[in-house]
Design a protein around this motif. Structure first.
Motif, PDB file in Angstrom:
ATOM      1  N   VAL A   1       0.838  -1.200   0.000  1.00 49.99           N
ATOM      2  CA  VAL A   1       0.000   0.000   0.000  1.00 49.99           C
ATOM      3  C   VAL A   1       0.875   1.254   0.000  1.00 49.99           C
ATOM      4  O   VAL A   1       0.575   2.231  -0.698  1.00 49.99           O
ATOM      5  N   ALA A   2       1.964   1.237   0.745  1.00 50.70           N
ATOM      6  CA  ALA A   2       2.867   2.392   0.783  1.00 50.70           C
ATOM      7  C   ALA A   2       3.458   2.665  -0.596  1.00 50.70           C
ATOM      8  O   ALA A   2       3.568   3.826  -1.014  1.00 50.70           O
ATOM      9  N   ASN A   3       3.825   1.611  -1.322  1.00 46.53           N
ATOM     10  CA  ASN A   3       4.364   1.784  -2.681  1.00 46.53           C
ATOM     11  C   ASN A   3       3.320   2.379  -3.620  1.00 46.53           C
ATOM     12  O   ASN A   3       3.611   3.306  -4.384  1.00 46.53           O
ATOM     13  N   ARG A   4       2.103   1.845  -3.563  1.00 46.71           N
ATOM     14  CA  ARG A   4       1.028   2.381  -4.410  1.00 46.71           C
ATOM     15  C   ARG A   4       0.691   3.813  -4.025  1.00 46.71           C
ATOM     16  O   ARG A   4       0.425   4.651  -4.886  1.00 46.71           O
ATOM     17  N   ALA A   5       0.714   4.096  -2.713  1.00 44.14           N
ATOM     18  CA  ALA A   5       0.412   5.454  -2.242  1.00 44.14           C
ATOM     19  C   ALA A   5       1.466   6.446  -2.721  1.00 44.14           C
ATOM     20  O   ALA A   5       1.146   7.572  -3.107  1.00 44.14           O
ATOM     21  N   ALA A   6       2.725   6.029  -2.725  1.00 45.51           N
ATOM     22  CA  ALA A   6       3.798   6.915  -3.200  1.00 45.51           C
ATOM     23  C   ALA A   6       3.616   7.222  -4.687  1.00 45.51           C
ATOM     24  O   ALA A   6       3.797   8.371  -5.113  1.00 45.51           O
ATOM     25  N   GLN A   7       3.240   6.221  -5.474  1.00 46.18           N
ATOM     26  CA  GLN A   7       3.006   6.447  -6.905  1.00 46.18           C
ATOM     27  C   GLN A   7       1.805   7.358  -7.126  1.00 46.18           C
ATOM     28  O   GLN A   7       1.847   8.269  -7.964  1.00 46.18           O
TER      29      GLN A   7
ATOM     30  N   GLY B   1      -8.229  20.155 -11.967  1.00 45.74           N
ATOM     31  CA  GLY B   1      -8.743  20.020 -10.613  1.00 45.74           C
ATOM     32  C   GLY B   1      -8.606  18.597 -10.088  1.00 45.74           C
ATOM     33  O   GLY B   1      -7.997  17.737 -10.714  1.00 45.74           O
ATOM     34  N   ASP B   2      -9.172  18.366  -8.916  1.00 43.88           N
ATOM     35  CA  ASP B   2      -9.104  17.039  -8.311  1.00 43.88           C
ATOM     36  C   ASP B   2     -10.107  16.110  -8.987  1.00 43.88           C
ATOM     37  O   ASP B   2     -11.120  16.525  -9.510  1.00 43.88           O
ATOM     38  N   GLY B   3      -9.804  14.838  -8.963  1.00 44.00           N
ATOM     39  CA  GLY B   3     -10.688  13.854  -9.585  1.00 44.00           C
ATOM     40  C   GLY B   3     -10.376  12.484  -9.048  1.00 44.00           C
ATOM     41  O   GLY B   3     -10.143  12.295  -7.846  1.00 44.00           O
ATOM     42  N   ALA B   4     -10.342  11.510  -9.940  1.00 42.51           N
ATOM     43  CA  ALA B   4     -10.121  10.124  -9.553  1.00 42.51           C
ATOM     44  C   ALA B   4      -8.762   9.931  -8.887  1.00 42.51           C
ATOM     45  O   ALA B   4      -8.627   9.132  -7.958  1.00 42.51           O
ATOM     46  N   GLN B   5      -7.755  10.669  -9.341  1.00 40.82           N
ATOM     47  CA  GLN B   5      -6.412  10.543  -8.760  1.00 40.82           C
ATOM     48  C   GLN B   5      -6.417  10.957  -7.291  1.00 40.82           C
ATOM     49  O   GLN B   5      -5.824  10.305  -6.442  1.00 40.82           O
ATOM     50  N   ALA B   6      -7.114  12.040  -6.980  1.00 39.84           N
ATOM     51  CA  ALA B   6      -7.197  12.505  -5.590  1.00 39.84           C
ATOM     52  C   ALA B   6      -7.966  11.498  -4.734  1.00 39.84           C
ATOM     53  O   ALA B   6      -7.601  11.246  -3.583  1.00 39.84           O
ATOM     54  N   ALA B   7      -9.006  10.911  -5.300  1.00 42.52           N
ATOM     55  CA  ALA B   7      -9.775   9.891  -4.572  1.00 42.52           C
ATOM     56  C   ALA B   7      -8.907   8.676  -4.269  1.00 42.52           C
ATOM     57  O   ALA B   7      -9.010   8.078  -3.189  1.00 42.52           O
ATOM     58  N   GLU B   8      -8.035   8.320  -5.215  1.00 44.81           N
ATOM     59  CA  GLU B   8      -7.120   7.189  -5.001  1.00 44.81           C
ATOM     60  C   GLU B   8      -6.131   7.494  -3.880  1.00 44.81           C
ATOM     61  O   GLU B   8      -5.847   6.646  -3.032  1.00 44.81           O
ATOM     62  N   VAL B   9      -5.602   8.714  -3.869  1.00 46.46           N
ATOM     63  CA  VAL B   9      -4.682   9.118  -2.800  1.00 46.46           C
ATOM     64  C   VAL B   9      -5.396   9.030  -1.445  1.00 46.46           C
ATOM     65  O   VAL B   9      -4.853   8.475  -0.490  1.00 46.46           O
ATOM     66  N   ALA B  10      -6.612   9.542  -1.374  1.00 51.18           N
ATOM     67  CA  ALA B  10      -7.375   9.511  -0.119  1.00 51.18           C
ATOM     68  C   ALA B  10      -7.645   8.076   0.335  1.00 51.18           C
ATOM     69  O   ALA B  10      -7.511   7.753   1.523  1.00 51.18           O
TER      70      ALA B  10
END
Length: 124
Positions: free
Chosen positions: A53-59, A91-100
């Motif tokens: 999860v940390a690796n995916r979160a960093a990406q 703006g924010d979208g799917a990428q921001a949702a993935e980070v959250a």
């Protein structure tokens, strides 16, 4: 419209444009993820999952930060030089949702780690 009024209306629109910009990854709050999904894992499995999860979160964070930087550049160009560049702000979208979501998963893993007393060290 008089030139002075046009400039004033353009300046008054800047806060709206800036609000549409993508957030940096560190400005995105974690989504809630229940730690119960990690209850059945051993400490070793938790450690492996935490690393994954940390690796995916960093990406995801790197991609979100790039998006935020691109929006900031488009805003600067649009406000100063060429207003049609403002249409390129995403703006924010799917990428921001993935980070959250990934931040929420890390918090859930940390909670499971604490409950199970695994002693996994998480860097912040």
């Amino acid at each position: 419209m008089k030139p002075g009024r046009f400039a004033l209306s353009l300046l008054s629109a800047i806060p709206l444009v800036l609000a549409a910009c993508a957030n940096k990854s560190d400005e995105i709050a974690a989504s809630y993820v229940s730690p119960t999904i990690y209850e059945g894992m051993s400490c070793r499995q938790l450690a492996v999952e935490a690393q994954s999860v940390a690796n995916r979160a960093a990406q995801a964070a790197a991609a979100q930060d790039k998006k935020a930087n691109n929006d900031a550049v488009a805003t600067g160009v649009g406000v100063v030089l060429f207003w049609p560049a403002l249409f390129f702000i995403k703006g924010d979208g799917a990428q921001a949702a993935e980070v959250a979501r990934l931040k929420g998963e890390m918090q859930a893993i940390e909670t499971a780690n604490t409950v199970k007393n695994c002693g996994i060290r998480f860097s912040t």
